[in-house]
Write a protein that holds these residues in place. Structure first.
Motif, PDB file in Angstrom:
ATOM      1  N   SER A  25       1.036  -1.154   0.087  1.00 18.22           N
ATOM      2  CA  SER A  25       0.031  -0.297  -0.299  1.00 18.22           C
ATOM      3  C   SER A  25       0.875   0.699  -0.132  1.00 18.22           C
ATOM      4  CB  SER A  25      -1.224  -0.216   1.301  1.00 18.22           C
ATOM      5  OG  SER A  25       0.165  -0.086   2.501  1.00 18.22           O
ATOM      6  N   GLY A  26       0.492   2.354  -0.790  1.00 19.39           N
ATOM      7  CA  GLY A  26       0.678   3.292  -0.761  1.00 19.39           C
ATOM      8  C   GLY A  26       2.123   4.120  -0.996  1.00 19.39           C
ATOM      9  N   VAL A  81      14.551  -6.047   1.768  1.00 20.08           N
ATOM     10  CA  VAL A  81      14.561  -4.608   1.408  1.00 20.08           C
ATOM     11  C   VAL A  81      13.656  -4.236   2.383  1.00 20.08           C
ATOM     12  CG1 VAL A  81      12.722  -6.424  -0.502  1.00 20.08           C
ATOM     13  CG2 VAL A  81      13.509  -4.128  -1.082  1.00 20.08           C
ATOM     14  N   HIS A  82      14.190  -2.616   2.327  1.00 17.85           N
ATOM     15  CA  HIS A  82      13.099  -1.574   3.010  1.00 17.85           C
ATOM     16  C   HIS A  82      12.524  -0.854   2.194  1.00 17.85           C
ATOM     17  CE1 HIS A  82      16.304  -3.563   5.297  1.00 17.85           C
ATOM     18  NE2 HIS A  82      15.411  -3.177   6.749  1.00 17.85           N
ATOM     19  N   TYR A  83      11.697  -0.578   1.640  1.00 16.78           N
ATOM     20  CA  TYR A  83      10.545  -0.089   1.335  1.00 16.78           C
ATOM     21  C   TYR A  83      10.036   1.308   1.459  1.00 16.78           C
ATOM     22  CZ  TYR A  83      10.991  -3.400  -2.988  1.00 16.78           C
ATOM     23  OH  TYR A  83      11.148  -3.855  -3.792  1.00 16.78           O
ATOM     24  N   ALA A  84       9.936   2.822   0.985  1.00 18.48           N
ATOM     25  CA  ALA A  84       9.366   3.906   1.877  1.00 18.48           C
ATOM     26  C   ALA A  84       8.506   4.250   1.482  1.00 18.48           C
ATOM     27  CB  ALA A  84      10.522   4.784   2.179  1.00 18.48           C
ATOM     28  N   ALA A  85       7.383   4.167   1.646  1.00 23.03           N
ATOM     29  CA  ALA A  85       6.271   4.129   0.398  1.00 23.03           C
ATOM     30  C   ALA A  85       5.820   5.892   0.727  1.00 23.03           C
ATOM     31  CB  ALA A  85       4.922   3.237   1.158  1.00 23.03           C
ATOM     32  N   ASP A 110       2.389   7.301   1.023  1.00 21.02           N
ATOM     33  CA  ASP A 110       1.154   7.491   1.436  1.00 21.02           C
ATOM     34  C   ASP A 110       1.345   6.229   2.643  1.00 21.02           C
ATOM     35  OD1 ASP A 110      -0.416   9.681   1.160  1.00 21.02           O
ATOM     36  OD2 ASP A 110      -1.661   7.664  -0.628  1.00 21.02           O
ATOM     37  N   ASP A 111       2.349   5.332   2.843  1.00 16.65           N
ATOM     38  CA  ASP A 111       1.993   4.673   3.837  1.00 16.65           C
ATOM     39  C   ASP A 111       3.277   4.520   4.705  1.00 16.65           C
ATOM     40  OD1 ASP A 111       0.032   3.004   4.979  1.00 16.65           O
ATOM     41  OD2 ASP A 111       0.186   1.308   4.330  1.00 16.65           O
ATOM     42  N   GLY A 112       4.071   5.456   5.286  1.00  9.73           N
ATOM     43  CA  GLY A 112       5.544   4.669   5.470  1.00  9.73           C
ATOM     44  C   GLY A 112       5.788   3.761   5.287  1.00  9.73           C
ATOM     45  N   VAL A 113       6.759   2.801   5.836  1.00 11.24           N
ATOM     46  CA  VAL A 113       7.916   2.122   5.597  1.00 11.24           C
ATOM     47  C   VAL A 113       7.763   0.382   5.417  1.00 11.24           C
ATOM     48  CG1 VAL A 113       9.968   0.438   6.214  1.00 11.24           C
ATOM     49  CG2 VAL A 113       9.989   3.553   6.417  1.00 11.24           C
ATOM     50  N   HIS A 114       7.314  -0.414   4.301  1.00 10.67           N
ATOM     51  CA  HIS A 114       7.598  -2.176   3.655  1.00 10.67           C
ATOM     52  C   HIS A 114       8.444  -2.626   4.238  1.00 10.67           C
ATOM     53  CE1 HIS A 114       3.382  -0.887   3.257  1.00 10.67           C
ATOM     54  NE2 HIS A 114       3.220  -0.215   1.812  1.00 10.67           N
ATOM     55  N   THR A 115       8.874  -3.658   5.159  1.00  9.97           N
ATOM     56  CA  THR A 115      10.408  -4.597   5.459  1.00  9.97           C
ATOM     57  C   THR A 115       9.396  -5.992   4.221  1.00  9.97           C
ATOM     58  OG1 THR A 115       9.198  -5.192   7.016  1.00  9.97           O
ATOM     59  CG2 THR A 115      10.858  -2.929   6.999  1.00  9.97           C
ATOM     60  N   LEU A 116      10.599  -6.286   3.358  1.00 15.06           N
ATOM     61  CA  LEU A 116      10.428  -7.341   2.620  1.00 15.06           C
ATOM     62  C   LEU A 116      11.260  -8.554   2.572  1.00 15.06           C
ATOM     63  CD1 LEU A 116       8.227  -5.537   1.639  1.00 15.06           C
ATOM     64  CD2 LEU A 116       7.614  -6.631  -0.454  1.00 15.06           C
ATOM     65  N   SER A 156       3.059  11.718   5.254  1.00 15.96           N
ATOM     66  CA  SER A 156       3.620  10.533   3.657  1.00 15.96           C
ATOM     67  C   SER A 156       4.944  10.960   4.069  1.00 15.96           C
ATOM     68  CB  SER A 156       2.371  11.466   2.936  1.00 15.96           C
ATOM     69  OG  SER A 156       2.996  12.383   2.859  1.00 15.96           O
ATOM     70  N   LEU A 157       5.562  10.344   3.227  1.00 22.60           N
ATOM     71  CA  LEU A 157       7.185  10.273   2.667  1.00 22.60           C
ATOM     72  C   LEU A 157       7.183  11.420   1.619  1.00 22.60           C
ATOM     73  CD1 LEU A 157       8.178   7.123   3.938  1.00 22.60           C
ATOM     74  CD2 LEU A 157       8.209   9.015   5.418  1.00 22.60           C
ATOM     75  N   PHE A 158       8.830  11.654   1.766  1.00 22.52           N
ATOM     76  CA  PHE A 158       9.414  12.304   0.572  1.00 22.52           C
ATOM     77  C   PHE A 158       9.417  11.353  -0.158  1.00 22.52           C
ATOM     78  CE2 PHE A 158      10.780  17.204   1.486  1.00 22.52           C
ATOM     79  CZ  PHE A 158       9.099  16.655   1.386  1.00 22.52           C
ATOM     80  N   ILE A 159       9.127  11.347  -1.844  1.00 23.29           N
ATOM     81  CA  ILE A 159       9.766  10.981  -3.197  1.00 23.29           C
ATOM     82  C   ILE A 159      11.093  10.917  -3.075  1.00 23.29           C
ATOM     83  CG2 ILE A 159      10.075   9.552  -5.275  1.00 23.29           C
ATOM     84  CD1 ILE A 159       7.223  10.805  -5.867  1.00 23.29           C
ATOM     85  N   THR A 160      12.088  10.023  -2.136  1.00 30.50           N
ATOM     86  CA  THR A 160      13.473   9.899  -1.211  1.00 30.50           C
ATOM     87  C   THR A 160      13.989   8.747  -1.425  1.00 30.50           C
ATOM     88  OG1 THR A 160      15.514  11.490  -0.549  1.00 30.50           O
ATOM     89  CG2 THR A 160      13.450  10.572   0.417  1.00 30.50           C
TER      90      THR A 160
END
Length: 406
Positions: A149-150, A163-167, A169-175, A192-196
């Motif tokens: 999501s996000g 693997v860490h994804y900073a989304a 709209d929805d924080g951080v996902h770890t997979l 929300s986070l920046f696109i960075t």
């Protein structure tokens, strides 16, 4: 002329205030703004929510190319992931997805990336889930894909089989890197986070948004500090052994890893667009366009050099600083090569770029074995021979037939 920062603002990114009525959504305007074409009385927000706007940014290559082995990997803003032959520019394979903004990550034989989901307008994209991907870097075949999501638009960060994804709209996902299984997710209360690209080190993840910088304890899965509010830009964080550096509207700020307190501010005349760190802290700014070097101990300005065009980003490699700028008024891209020891501009290489639609952007540079790789707003990729100061090759990936399909 759009800067990286102004594009993200025009897209609604990083200007949203979560939970406040009447604010723009993160990837466009409010949900009832669905105008398909700009009108004399229409708002810029309604244009951002239109099919025409999304179509106009589709092919832009804004993320930094990634070089691994004999291949160069690039992604389109609302399009696909490509692998190009590093020497010839031929398209080796194409992986279809719904677009991203930042660069992919290559670890071993795997390319990690993510997209923000399908949709012809910004509102439709906001309502869909994104997808995280692991792709075989040689064949272009998907190893796994996981719905998240996000809108996971950030460059993924791989650490310790995670693997860490900073989304957005929805924080951080770890997979899990092996199969894409979700370990856990964390939503920041601050919005929300920046696109960075986030920074992951010493068991912590650092990320930014308009309200500041956040430190996330990965073991405890909780935020352990939030910096004081500062007008931050939406560009990469950088680090050395002492500080965490962030680009603010008035310069570069050095923050404590432990507390998030600002230790010093290196002031610049323009707005920083990117940061690189070695013996000094370097940034490239817009309005005015300049390269600035700061002393990492106190933040005092060591030297500065004016450059031509609007900077998209920089790269520091073995004492040489490479800055890519774009000027679509004159269809000109420039690669500025600066000697950091001599503190001078060694060369400026010009090349022709193309504009397509509203998003007049280009990518930061990537450099390998004397060639510099950049992309432009129309989806072209260039390999620039630094010694010869000429274009070694140019290719338009979305118009090419991958060699495996021919």
């Amino acid at each position: 002329m759009a800067t990286r920062r102004s594009f993200l603002r025009r897209s609604g990114v990083a200007v949203a205030t979560i939970g406040v009525a009447g604010c723009s959504s993160v990837f466009g305007g409010s949900e009832n703004e669905t105008t398909d074409t700009p009108t004399e009385t229409g708002t810029e927000t309604s244009w951002r929510n239109s099919e025409s706007y999304i179509a106009s940014i589709r092919r832009n290559i804004q993320g930094r190319p990634v070089v691994a082995g004999d291949l160069v990997y690039v992604v389109e803003t609302h399009g696909d992931l490509y692998a190009l032959d590093r020497e010839s520019g031929s398209v080796e394979w194409r992986f279809e997805m719904d677009g991203t903004v930042q660069a992919p990550t290559v670890t071993g034989d795997v390319v990690y990336t993510g997209d923000y989901g399908p949709g012809a307008t910004s509102n439709e994209i906001r309502e869909s889930n994104g997808t995280a991907y692991a792709v075989d870097r040689h064949s272009g075949e998907a190893i796994w894909e996981t719905d998240v999501s996000g809108m996971p638009l950030n460059t993924p960060v791989v650490r310790d089989d995670v693997v860490h994804y900073a989304a957005l709209d929805d924080g951080v996902h770890t997979l899990a890197t092996e199969d894409g299984a979700q370990n856990w997710s964390h939503t920041f209360d601050q919005g929300s986070l920046f696109i960075t690209e986030p920074v992951v080190m010493d068991g912590a993840l650092f990320a930014t948004n308009r309200r500041g910088v956040f430190a996330l304890d990965l073991a405890a899965q909780e935020t352990y500090w939030t910096s004081d509010p500062i007008e931050y830009t939406n560009d990469p964080l950088a680090t050395d052994s002492d500080w965490l550096y962030v680009a603010a509207t008035t310069g570069v700020k050095a923050l404590s890893f432990d507390t998030g307190d600002v230790e010093w501010t290196g002031e610049s005349n323009g707005t920083p667009q990117d940061i690189a760190v070695a013996d000094r802290v370097y940034t490239c700014t817009s309005n005015p366009s300049e390269v600035v070097a700061f002393d990492p101990a106190m933040g005092s300005k060591a030297w500065g050099e004016s450059i031509t065009g609007d900077p998209a980003g920089l790269l520091l490699d073995d004492g040489t600083l490479y800055v890519a700028t774009y000027d679509y008024t004159f269809n000109t891209g420039r690669l500025h090569v600066l000697d950091t020891e001599e503190e001078t501009l060694a060369s400026e290489i010009s090349f022709t770029v193309e504009s397509e639609g509203e998003l007049e952007m280009g990518s930061p540079p990537a450099v390998e074995d004397g060639l510099c790789y950049v992309g432009d707003a129309a989806g072209n990729v260039y390999a620039i021979d630094i010694d010869d100061e000429s274009v070694h090759w140019q290719t338009t990936p979305h118009e090419a037939t991958p060699t495996g399909d021919s």
